[in-house]
Design an enzyme around this catalytic site. Sequence first.
Site, PDB file in Angstrom:
ATOM      1  N   LYS A  78      33.603 -17.475  15.913  1.00  0.00           N
ATOM      2  CA  LYS A  78      34.571 -18.357  16.585  1.00  0.00           C
ATOM      3  C   LYS A  78      35.961 -18.110  16.010  1.00  0.00           C
ATOM      4  O   LYS A  78      36.124 -17.933  14.799  1.00  0.00           O
ATOM      5  CB  LYS A  78      34.145 -19.811  16.397  1.00  0.00           C
ATOM      6  CG  LYS A  78      34.956 -20.825  17.196  1.00  0.00           C
ATOM      7  CD  LYS A  78      34.381 -22.225  16.997  1.00  0.00           C
ATOM      8  CE  LYS A  78      35.157 -23.281  17.774  1.00  0.00           C
ATOM      9  NZ  LYS A  78      34.577 -24.642  17.593  1.00  0.00           N
ATOM     10  N   SER A 153      33.531 -27.039  21.779  1.00  0.00           N
ATOM     11  CA  SER A 153      34.631 -26.094  21.817  1.00  0.00           C
ATOM     12  C   SER A 153      34.209 -24.656  21.512  1.00  0.00           C
ATOM     13  O   SER A 153      34.994 -23.729  21.644  1.00  0.00           O
ATOM     14  CB  SER A 153      35.707 -26.508  20.805  1.00  0.00           C
ATOM     15  OG  SER A 153      35.188 -26.523  19.488  1.00  0.00           O
ATOM     16  N   SER A 176      30.237 -29.512  19.036  1.00  0.00           N
ATOM     17  CA  SER A 176      30.803 -28.265  19.551  1.00  0.00           C
ATOM     18  C   SER A 176      29.945 -27.023  19.367  1.00  0.00           C
ATOM     19  O   SER A 176      30.299 -25.953  19.848  1.00  0.00           O
ATOM     20  CB  SER A 176      32.185 -28.013  18.922  1.00  0.00           C
ATOM     21  OG  SER A 176      33.128 -28.909  19.433  1.00  0.00           O
TER      22      SER A 176
END
Length: 441
Positions: A78, A153, A176
């Site tokens: 990420k 996210s 997330s």
Amino acid sequence: MNEIDLSSALSLAEKINNRELSAVAAVEACLESIRKTEDLNNFITVCEHEALEAAKRVDSDIKNGKRFLLAGVPIAVKDNIRTKGIKTTCASELLSDFVPDYDAEVILRLKAAGAVIIGKTNMDEFAFGSANEYSAYGVVKNAYDRTRVAGGSSGGSANAVSAVLPLSIGTDTGGSVRQPAAFCGVVGLKPTFGAIDGRGVIGLCPSMEQVGTFSNSCDDAAILFSVLSGRTPHNLDGKINGKTIGIAKEFLQAEMTEAVRNALSLAAERLEEKGAKVVEVSVPSFAFGLATYHVLSSAEAVNSFQGIIKERPQTELLGGEVKRRMLSGAVVLSGDNYDNLYIKAAKVRTVITRDYECALSSCDALLCPTTASAATKIGEVTDPQKGHRSDSFLAPVSLAGLPAVSVPFGADNSLPLGVQIIGKRNAEYEILNIGKALSAM
């Protein structure tokens, strides 16, 4: 290249360690698959040169007698996790040119285990969002249906595993990792708060944010967790005979689609067939979890964000959702609201933590849906608050700091669904073992 199976990290590492397959060949196959799925928009940066050089080093080390837990396994990261010499943008124009001069602790551990960083994945800007629609680099499109969101996210990380990769990592503050895992049909593990060192993560909610994992199986999740946490690897056997699994009556009273409710019921039946006992428990404060989370997380984010703004004051480059959350946090911390909102929310968090721990005192784990529905259509949720409500099963677990894993189970018109297994503190291997039992036919 196309014949290389990239779905299992354990199988891939074994073949590379045994020199049945080279790390370079595995990385080349992965890069080819990424190119073929570029339209999904999973990646902000693909590290082609760096990955191939790292793969060559792994092959050389293995030739010289070394073995690695994740030998040559491609893994995506990420884009809020620092990577030395590789852009780390947090999906924001504000950090579009930011290149860290050091690796986050989790990156160092991955490299030491022989894993190969294949790229940096798309995300909601600064992790503010639950659909991966709030990114300066565009929306992530679900690999199952390109008209649907991948979740957020950490949407790019989840969708990359769904589409092409054996492993990826993300961060989970209020769901997330788990929510996009459910939307994308993969396993998403949020460990106990503090189980994995967060140094080098550009995080905004220090009391909740936790690095988590994405994989295609609970076995792969277990080995990746062991690498990131430094714990001894644990082989899962999928045996749950004699285990007690609780379902809170408050979970069943919550809003969810019929497909999700059916999946939860079938999951409970599957666990009973495997020898577990499913019982009703209670988490009285469940309904207050989501509101409590948003009050506390927005307030923490305002404080954390100040350091970023001091270094990068061009706030006009920030997206609308980031600005909205910052405004919400500022309101929470202003004047009488500090006592009326923030302090009260902190007290409610203590109650939520106590309630979950009390429920877990009478059973080995809790079972609930991961999300209230399957992935929504891109652009369908125009009110962010409606999107946040989909996190009702996720946020309370983060407040309590407990480990949880989302395991693919069931479907809604071919869209994947997930069920969530919540465990006691530091019981990651136990909930993954339950997840393995649930996945096994």
